[in-house]
Scaffold this active site. Structure first.
Site, PDB file in Angstrom:
ATOM      1  N   LYS A 185       0.848  -1.203   0.000  1.00  0.00           N
ATOM      2  CA  LYS A 185       0.000   0.000   0.000  1.00  0.00           C
ATOM      3  C   LYS A 185       0.874   1.241   0.000  1.00  0.00           C
ATOM      4  O   LYS A 185       2.076   1.198   0.299  1.00  0.00           O
ATOM      5  CB  LYS A 185      -0.923   0.010   1.220  1.00  0.00           C
ATOM      6  CG  LYS A 185      -0.204  -0.031   2.579  1.00  0.00           C
ATOM      7  CD  LYS A 185       0.303   1.307   3.085  1.00  0.00           C
ATOM      8  CE  LYS A 185       1.049   1.198   4.397  1.00  0.00           C
ATOM      9  NZ  LYS A 185       1.735   2.468   4.782  1.00  0.00           N
ATOM     10  N   ASP A 215      -1.545  -1.654  10.791  1.00  0.00           N
ATOM     11  CA  ASP A 215      -1.832  -1.532   9.363  1.00  0.00           C
ATOM     12  C   ASP A 215      -2.547  -2.743   8.783  1.00  0.00           C
ATOM     13  O   ASP A 215      -3.058  -2.678   7.662  1.00  0.00           O
ATOM     14  CB  ASP A 215      -0.533  -1.317   8.570  1.00  0.00           C
ATOM     15  CG  ASP A 215       0.059   0.068   8.777  1.00  0.00           C
ATOM     16  OD1 ASP A 215      -0.607   0.905   9.408  1.00  0.00           O
ATOM     17  OD2 ASP A 215       1.187   0.303   8.312  1.00  0.00           O
TER      18      ASP A 215
END
Length: 398
Positions: free
Chosen positions: A95, A222
């Site tokens: 990401k 995350d």
């Protein structure tokens, strides 16, 4: 999801191919007697017993050939017969943080953040195979230095799934690593989320996606994001994930440039000062991106100043990319806690990356934005970049 035709050997070595028969090395335990060429073969649980003709003494001779790889093959075949799903290959994408605001310090020592996370097309591949034993997971990888024990987030995720569901599946796992570590790209968090998804598939989807997302916060801040559909507004420590309509065209290209130096996340946060952070409202940034797309003024990262203190050369790299872009990039910024510099708008790095020996060891990759459908995991785009390399490697490609 593609089913693998390979299974990992338990010692973490190269995958064993079950689709074709190949000659296998054997360990032969022989006596002092000579053997005639004609033999008959009988299979034992651990190898083959070869019976020869009569020797000079008139006695029948036996040669026991121990074939451990053959035993592994047959154990795996038994798993295949008894399991509805025994092998699974999954893409594990990373990401970027399009913007990252740090909004305060929490009582538990963590920081509150507000960030637009988005999955991109650069990722690892993880091969899962059901282990024929019910004792432990075995992990191998193509990159040296990655821990293979319970400290690895993949193993932690599998342990967590067994704890939450009471299942007893163990796995042989091979991680084909392409995402660099210490890059601010969430590669390890993605691996953990992918492992949770895989374990759930092998168990007949006992848990919902929401369950997996909630459990994953126990592994890392995350990890829950990867159970979004690929674009999310994340708050809290990052574990509060709000799926949002796709704010950015998926075909918008980017280039990732990561120097050899990594940015230890703990050290970056240690140097962070709230009075140096931006004061812009993160919801205003999100609205502006929805209305006008990505531009330099919306790609705010409050962790850039402390990261540039930890790795001073990173600040110069960003400045040089900005100066050399000549409008080629919509925005240039650091992702997460670093040390990857992202250029949005072009898949090509500036020419100085190739010309300057200071950047001979940088990691380079083009990428694009990526999402997934509900109840499906991320799939690697057919045009996904094969261009993850250092400058030195690139110079050897003609």
């Amino acid at each position: 999801m593609a089913l693998s035709s390979q299974l990992l050997s338990p010692n973490g070595a190269k995958p064993i191919n079950f689709s074709s028969k190949v000659p296998r090395p054997s360990i032969c335990r022989r006596g002092s007697s000579s053997f005639r060429p004609k033999t008959q073969s009988k299979r034992s649980p651990f190898g083959r017993i070869l019976a020869s003709g009569s020797s000079e003494s008139g006695r029948r001779q036996l040669e026991v050939v121990y074939d451990p790889e053959d035993r592994i093959n047959r154990l795996a075949d038994e798993v295949d017969k008894n399991a509805s799903l025994s092998r699974l290959n999954l893409f594990s994408p990373c990401k970027i943080n399009v913007f990252l605001r740090i909004t305060g310090k929490r009582e538990d020592g963590f920081h509150d953040l507000a960030s637009l996370f988005h999955v991109i097309s650069l990722g690892d591949t993880i091969k899962f195979s059901l282990s024929p034993t019910k004792t432990r997971d075995r992990l191998s990888t193509n990159v040296p230095g990655i821990p293979l024990d319970d400290s690895n987030l993949i193993i932690r995720a599998l342990n967590l799934y067994r704890k939450k569901t009471g299942t007893d599946n163990f796995f042989w796992i091979h991680l084909d690593k392409k995402v660099p570590t210490g890059a601010g790209l969430g590669g390890g968090s993605s691996n953990a989320a992918t492992a949770l998804w895989a374990a759930n598939q092998f168990s007949g989807s006992l848990a919902t996606e929401k369950d997996l997302q909630e459990w994953s916060a126990e592994i890392g801040s995350d990890v829950p994001f990867f159970f979004s559909h690929g674009a999310a507004y994340c708050t809290g420590r990052g574990e509060i994930v709000e799926d949002i309509p796709r704010p950015i065209p998926l075909d918008l290209p980017m280039v990732l440039i990561k120097p050899r130096e990594a940015c230890p996340t703990a050290e970056v946060y240690k140097r962070f000062r709230l009075d140096q952070a931006s004061s812009v409202d993160p919801l205003a940034l999100l609205q502006k991106i929805n209305e006008n797309g990505i531009s330099q003024d919306v790609c705010v990262n409050d962790l850039e100043p402390p990261a540039f203190e930890v790795v001073p050369s990173l600040k110069r790299l960003k400045q040089r990319v900005l100066a050399a872009s000549r409008g080629e990039y919509n925005a240039v910024f650091m992702s997460g806690s670093g040390s990857t510099i992202v250029g949005i708008g072009s898949p090509d790095p500036p020419q100085f990356i190739y010309d300057d020996d200071d950047y001979k060891d940088v990691f380079l990759s083009e990428a694009s934005f990526l999402t997934r459908q509900e109840n499906q995991w991320y799939t690697e785009p057919s045009s996904s970049p094969a261009s993850s390399f250092t400058k030195e490697e690139a110079s050897n490609v003609e």
